[in-house]
Design a protein around this motif. Structure first.
Motif, PDB file in Angstrom:
ATOM      1  N   PHE A  62       0.833  -1.228   0.000  1.00 27.20           N
ATOM      2  CA  PHE A  62       0.000   0.000   0.000  1.00 27.20           C
ATOM      3  C   PHE A  62       0.862   1.271   0.000  1.00 27.20           C
ATOM      4  O   PHE A  62       0.393   2.359  -0.335  1.00 27.20           O
ATOM      5  CB  PHE A  62      -0.934  -0.012   1.227  1.00 27.20           C
ATOM      6  N   ARG A  63       2.144   1.085   0.410  1.00 27.01           N
ATOM      7  CA  ARG A  63       3.036   2.253   0.394  1.00 27.01           C
ATOM      8  C   ARG A  63       3.380   2.678  -1.032  1.00 27.01           C
ATOM      9  O   ARG A  63       3.773   3.807  -1.277  1.00 27.01           O
ATOM     10  CB  ARG A  63       4.315   1.883   1.167  1.00 27.01           C
ATOM     11  N   LEU A  64       3.196   1.801  -1.989  1.00 30.60           N
ATOM     12  CA  LEU A  64       3.584   2.089  -3.365  1.00 30.60           C
ATOM     13  C   LEU A  64       2.586   2.995  -4.091  1.00 30.60           C
ATOM     14  O   LEU A  64       2.920   3.593  -5.107  1.00 30.60           O
ATOM     15  CB  LEU A  64       3.740   0.773  -4.148  1.00 30.60           C
ATOM     16  N   PHE A  65       1.400   3.043  -3.596  1.00 36.89           N
ATOM     17  CA  PHE A  65       0.334   3.742  -4.326  1.00 36.89           C
ATOM     18  C   PHE A  65       0.093   5.139  -3.741  1.00 36.89           C
ATOM     19  O   PHE A  65       0.402   5.398  -2.570  1.00 36.89           O
ATOM     20  CB  PHE A  65      -0.961   2.926  -4.274  1.00 36.89           C
ATOM     21  N   GLN A  72      -9.357   2.723  -1.637  1.00 38.08           N
ATOM     22  CA  GLN A  72     -10.026   1.955  -2.686  1.00 38.08           C
ATOM     23  C   GLN A  72      -9.263   0.653  -2.967  1.00 38.08           C
ATOM     24  O   GLN A  72      -9.870  -0.430  -3.144  1.00 38.08           O
ATOM     25  CB  GLN A  72     -10.140   2.814  -3.949  1.00 38.08           C
ATOM     26  N   ILE A  73      -7.921   0.735  -2.974  1.00 44.56           N
ATOM     27  CA  ILE A  73      -7.102  -0.446  -3.244  1.00 44.56           C
ATOM     28  C   ILE A  73      -7.220  -1.435  -2.080  1.00 44.56           C
ATOM     29  O   ILE A  73      -7.280  -2.669  -2.262  1.00 44.56           O
ATOM     30  CB  ILE A  73      -5.646  -0.036  -3.480  1.00 44.56           C
ATOM     31  N   GLY A  86     -11.918  -8.125  -8.089  1.00 47.20           N
ATOM     32  CA  GLY A  86     -12.501  -6.767  -8.150  1.00 47.20           C
ATOM     33  C   GLY A  86     -12.404  -6.113  -9.530  1.00 47.20           C
ATOM     34  O   GLY A  86     -11.806  -6.663 -10.458  1.00 47.20           O
ATOM     35  N   ASP A  87     -12.989  -4.942  -9.634  1.00 49.86           N
ATOM     36  CA  ASP A  87     -12.943  -4.163 -10.902  1.00 49.86           C
ATOM     37  C   ASP A  87     -11.599  -3.437 -11.028  1.00 49.86           C
ATOM     38  O   ASP A  87     -10.992  -3.039 -10.022  1.00 49.86           O
ATOM     39  CB  ASP A  87     -14.053  -3.125 -10.926  1.00 49.86           C
ATOM     40  N   PRO A  88     -11.126  -3.301 -12.270  1.00 46.37           N
ATOM     41  CA  PRO A  88      -9.844  -2.592 -12.448  1.00 46.37           C
ATOM     42  C   PRO A  88      -9.953  -1.114 -11.953  1.00 46.37           C
ATOM     43  O   PRO A  88     -11.004  -0.481 -12.044  1.00 46.37           O
ATOM     44  CB  PRO A  88      -9.614  -2.644 -13.952  1.00 46.37           C
ATOM     45  N   ILE A  89      -8.860  -0.662 -11.457  1.00 48.85           N
ATOM     46  CA  ILE A  89      -8.783   0.725 -10.952  1.00 48.85           C
ATOM     47  C   ILE A  89      -7.759   1.495 -11.786  1.00 48.85           C
ATOM     48  O   ILE A  89      -6.643   1.008 -11.983  1.00 48.85           O
ATOM     49  CB  ILE A  89      -8.366   0.745  -9.465  1.00 48.85           C
ATOM     50  N   GLU A  90      -8.182   2.735 -12.296  1.00 49.36           N
ATOM     51  CA  GLU A  90      -7.222   3.594 -13.012  1.00 49.36           C
ATOM     52  C   GLU A  90      -6.425   4.371 -11.983  1.00 49.36           C
ATOM     53  O   GLU A  90      -6.991   5.027 -11.096  1.00 49.36           O
ATOM     54  CB  GLU A  90      -7.952   4.576 -13.935  1.00 49.36           C
ATOM     55  N   LEU A 102      -5.000  -1.002 -12.607  1.00 54.89           N
ATOM     56  CA  LEU A 102      -4.609  -1.911 -11.505  1.00 54.89           C
ATOM     57  C   LEU A 102      -5.735  -2.934 -11.266  1.00 54.89           C
ATOM     58  O   LEU A 102      -6.875  -2.541 -11.040  1.00 54.89           O
ATOM     59  CB  LEU A 102      -4.333  -1.111 -10.233  1.00 54.89           C
ATOM     60  N   THR A 103      -5.320  -4.243 -11.308  1.00 54.52           N
ATOM     61  CA  THR A 103      -6.292  -5.317 -11.020  1.00 54.52           C
ATOM     62  C   THR A 103      -5.790  -6.107  -9.788  1.00 54.52           C
ATOM     63  O   THR A 103      -4.631  -6.548  -9.771  1.00 54.52           O
ATOM     64  CB  THR A 103      -6.432  -6.282 -12.194  1.00 54.52           C
TER      65      THR A 103
END
Length: 945
Positions: A62-65, A72-73, A86-90, A102-103
């Protein structure tokens, strides 16, 4: 070489070539345990996230984002632990802040996978194309330029994930500054600092326009734009980057596209590509907007011009249709292409009947139509207007019209039509003619009123006006007199000696309302002085303040000159009478003394002879004075007769000098005469010419001290002879030179008082010279420096030399046997008796009476052969006595002689009419009487024989 995977993930790769597969796919893959710790990352993931090792306590996925998207991630991570996909995240993250999908997916129990698919290029293309479509659509819809450009600015900010503030500035219409056109994310206080930035090298935006290149700056370290950096750093901005927006066609700078970062960084190449692409779109939109704006301005101006033109056309048509003037237009052939209603009405024609026809076709008289055609050709040739007036008979009858033809110049500089305007000036010409007649009457009245004029002084406005005559008196032009000048202008010409008194009189009239009545001198520009008399009265306004000062003026110069002339004439008359009495009395003293000598036995015979000579000289002087007076009278009345014939100038001068020689000898003067080699002939009267030079030489002798020099010089040139008489005598003052030829003129201080003279000699000289078509001039350097007279006469050529000598009348050689009977009637018995003695000495029998009655009684017993009658006798004058005696038949052969002081032609003519045979002027000259006595003796001898 890939990094080793951790032990926790090794079980997932046993028995299959998992690592080779994962390491060679294009997507980035990360595996994490149920706590979110990264247990595996392929090389793409390590490159994107900047991972060098997976060991460490801070290897949480989670530190990478971006922190904003971690919730949300995390939610997707929890679902994956439950084996849910889950659904892909832009998401945009990583070293290059690229766009990824991101999937988050379950792998095995306790292991969650994260796959990253890079779609940055697509994403940017989507943003570019979408923003371009939106901007173009909005621009085509007619939206404001700011709204359209805002779409492009938002797209740039979106590409940068809203980490930068973007803006577009446009070059102002005067191309001197930049105006912020779109910056939606820029704070208002920030935007104020970037509006109206001058285009120069002091700001990065200005430099960008000048250099037409990209300009970037780290705000806290740049020294090139110190003032700019200070103002932007205060707003929390750290980096700046901008590029010029260039026109696609002309490559001119339209504006700038800029980015402001809150961190110190330079835009990524991909971001720069986006800005470059959108800058081209902005250029298209800006140019189209400029074109639309120019088109709208042109359309607006065109509409405005059309509306103005239509309005002007309506106004002109209304004015042209309702003006009383006749307005029209000719083509180059002299045909009417336009005529207003007034002209059609004057013609009595409709538009269709008149338009397209020439003056001749419209019924103008041939001379009239031809004159206008010539004038039209002249306007075409000269490109200059022409004006005139002409009579014309229209529906209003015979009228006088003033017209003007004006060329209409086309774009090529040539005349394309002729516009005309005609006005009925019949009443005006009649009024002008009446005004001219009134002006003539006014001028005649002014002339009859001895230069009468009017003036008016507007005291409050200080404007002095006058009519033309009075303005001329004060050296004003007609325009100055009519429109007015300051009172100081005419006042400057008042004679200095009269100015103070006149100013006092004006002030007295203004202060007390008393009438103004002044006469003073006015200096003229030519140096002369004129006199004028002025009267006026001040007019006061309703508040009692002096308002106007009108009046009248009269030029009294002529009257003043006449008065001065009369005074001068009166003075000269008094001087003349005193001089005449003096001159007539002077000879009496020597005559009386001579009589005393003759009557006494105490004097020798030589002294008595000398006394006789002195009496003769004094009598001759008195005769000369009387003769001069008679000649002046004759010349003044134009009665003198000049008997002209060719005469020798030397003979004239000899006669004159012979007359004056006794005086020259008496005063011991030296007279030098220049002799001429060839005789000089003039056409003149010998006696009168001798009189001219005897007067001049006589003056030289009289006014030169004893022992002086008198020179007579003769010079001929170009058909004229100049006789110069020069002396070294008393001279003439310079101020008297102009008046020496005036009647009765006497030079003050000269010797004339003591030398005698009536002041008429030089008047005779001038008049007699002019009667001989000559001129006389006088020169003198002043008193005591002598005088020079020049007489110039026309000469004669080819005159035969002849001797011209006066012959004395010879007396009778033989004395008749009987004496000649003579009757003398004169109330001056002294003159009559002495004349009788002279005749008795000549052998005559003389009978003397003193009046007409005595003469009539005398002839009753005495028959005279010669009758000498005085004209001015008391009782019966000589004319009446002669008429009575002529009735006596015994005196039919007698010779009648009038002896009188009256010698005018009218007196001589009357003498002939009443019966006198001869007319002699007193005092009688025996040389004039002797021929008459001889004639009477010869007649008596003839009768007796």
């Amino acid at each position: 070489m890939s990094e080793p995977i951790c032990e926790a993930s090794s079980f997932c790769t046993d028995g299959i070539p998992f690592q080779a597969l994962i390491e060679n796919i294009t997507d980035a893959v990360i595996l994490a345990d149920l706590k979110g710790k990264v247990i595996y990352a392929n090389h793409q993931a390590r490159a994107i996230c900047g991972l060098s090792t997976l060991n460490g306590s801070d290897s949480s996925v989670f530190r990478l984002f971006p922190q904003a998207q971690v919730p949300q991630i995390s939610l997707q991570f929890e679902r994956a632990l439950k084996q849910e996909t889950g659904d892909p995240i832009e998401i945009r993250f990583g070293v290059d802040l690229s766009w990824f999908k991101l999937t988050v997916f379950p792998v095995i129990a306790g292991i969650v996978g994260f796959s990253f698919h890079d779609f940055s290029t697509k994403r940017r293309l989507q943003i570019i194309s979408q923003s371009q479509r939106d901007a173009m659509r909005l621009a085509l819809s007619g939206a404001k330029l700011q709204d359209v450009l805002t779409i492009l600015v938002n797209a740039v900010e979106k590409v940068t994930d809203f980490q930068a503030v973007s803006g577009i500035s446009l070059v102002s219409e005067d191309e001197l500054s930049l105006v912020c056109a779109a910056a939606p994310s820029m704070p208002k206080e920030t935007r104020q600092n970037f509006d109206n930035i001058k285009i120069d090298g002091d700001t990065p935006l200005g430099k960008c326009c000048i250099t037409r290149d990209v300009v970037s700056a780290h705000i806290n370290s740049s020294s090139d734009f110190n003032d700019f950096c200070k103002s932007t750093q205060a707003l929390g901005l750290q980096s700046f980057w901008c590029r010029p927006i260039l026109s696609a066609e002309s490559r001119t700078v339209l504006g700038t596209f800029c980015l402001f970062h809150r961190e110190r960084l330079t835009p990524l190449p991909d971001d720069i590509d986006v800005i470059n692409a959108l800058s081209k779109t902005a250029a298209i939109i800006i140019e189209r907007n400029n074109e639309n704006r120019a088109r709208r301005a042109a359309e607006s101006a065109l509409i405005e011009n059309v509306e103005s033109f239509n309005k002007q056309r309506r106004l002109y048509e209304t004015a042209l249709s309702n003006t009383p003037d006749l307005l029209y237009i000719f083509d180059l052939e002299g045909r009417f292409t336009y005529a207003n209603d007034a002209l059609l009405q004057m013609w009595g024609m409709s538009w269709d009947e008149a338009i397209g026809k020439t003056c001749l076709e419209l019924g103008y008289e041939p001379w009239h139509a031809d004159m206008h055609m010539q004038e039209i050709r002249q306007v075409i040739d000269t490109k200059q207007p022409i004006r005139g007036d002409v009579p014309f008979t229209g529906t209003n009858g015979r009228r006088i019209y003033d017209y003007i033809f004006v060329p209409v110049i086309g774009e090529d500089g040539n005349v394309e039509a002729i516009a005309g305007s005609t006005r009925d000036v019949t009443e005006r010409q009649q009024a002008e003619e009446m005004a001219k007649r009134a002006e003539s009457r006014r001028r005649l009245a002014l002339e009859a009123s001895h230069s009468f004029g009017i003036w008016d002084w507007d005291i409050k406005q200080n404007i002095f006006t006058a009519d033309e005559r009075l303005g001329e008196l004060f050296n004003l032009t007609s325009e100055q007199a009519e429109h007015g000048v300051a009172i100081e202008v005419p006042r400057q010409y008042i004679h200095p000696d009269d100015l103070e008194a006149n100013n006092a009189a004006i002030q007295e009239s203004i202060d007390n309302g008393t009438p103004y009545n002044q006469e003073y001198r006015i200096l003229q520009k030519d140096g002369t002085i004129r006199w004028a008399s002025f009267r006026g009265r001040v007019i006061y306004d309703s508040e009692g303040e002096p308002d106007r000062f009108p009046g009248v003026g009269v030029d009294t110069t002529r009257e003043r000159n006449a008065i001065e002339a009369l005074q001068e004439a009166d003075r000269r008359k008094d001087e003349f009478l005193a001089t005449l009495a003096h001159e007539l009395r002077n000879p009496l003293a020597p005559i009386r003394n001579a009589l005393e000598i003759l009557q006494s036995n105490d004097y020798s015979q030589s002294q008595k002879c000398e006394a006789f000579g002195r009496v003769e000289r004094q009598v001759n002087q008195m005769i000369r004075l009387v003769d001069d007076l008679m000649d002046v009278s004759r010349i003044t009345r134009g009665k003198i007769k000049i008997h002209r014939k060719p005469v020798n100038l030397c003979e004239i001068l000899g006669t004159a000098i012979e007359t004056i020689q006794p005086l020259i000898d008496e005063k011991q003067h030296t007279l030098s005469i220049e002799k001429v080699a060839i005789p000089v002939w003039v056409n003149g009267d010998l006696i009168r010419l001798s009189q001219i030079f005897s007067n001049i030489i006589n003056n030289a002798a009289k006014y030169t001290p004893p022992g002086g020099n008198i020179e007579v010089r003769i010079n001929t040139f170009d058909g004229k002879v100049t006789i110069t008489v020069k002396d070294n005598g008393e001279g003439i003052p310079p101020d008297k030179l102009e008046t020496v030829f005036d009647m009765f003129s006497q030079v003050e201080g000269a010797l004339e008082r003591s030398q005698g003279g009536l002041g008429i000699g030089l008047t005779l000289v001038k008049r007699l010279t002019e009667l001989h078509d000559g001129t006389v001039n006088v020169f003198s350097d002043g008193v005591g420096k002598g005088t020079k007279f020049e007489v110039i006469l026309p000469t004669l050529n080819n005159v035969p030399i002849a001797t011209s000598k006066r012959k004395k009348v010879e007396q009778l050689v033989d004395t008749p046997p009987e004496k000649l009977s003579v009757l003398i009637a004169d109330d001056n018995q002294d003159a009559a008796i002495t004349m009788g003695w002279i005749l008795e000495a000549k052998g005559c029998e003389v009978h003397v009476v003193e009046d007409g009655i005595s003469a009539l009684k005398a002839v009753e017993s005495f028959t005279p052969d010669l009758v000498m009658l005085d004209i001015g006798m008391p009782g019966m004058n000589g004319y009446d006595l002669c008429a009575e005696l002529r009735k006596n038949k015994a005196l039919a052969n007698a010779i009648f002689v009038a002896q009188t002081g009256w010698g005018q032609p009218s007196h001589i003519q009357r003498s002939k009419e009443v019966g006198f045979d001869h007319h002699l002027v007193k005092p009688l000259d025996l040389s004039d009487l002797e021929p008459i006595v001889t004639e009477a003796w010869q007649a008596k001898v003839k009768r007796e024989n």
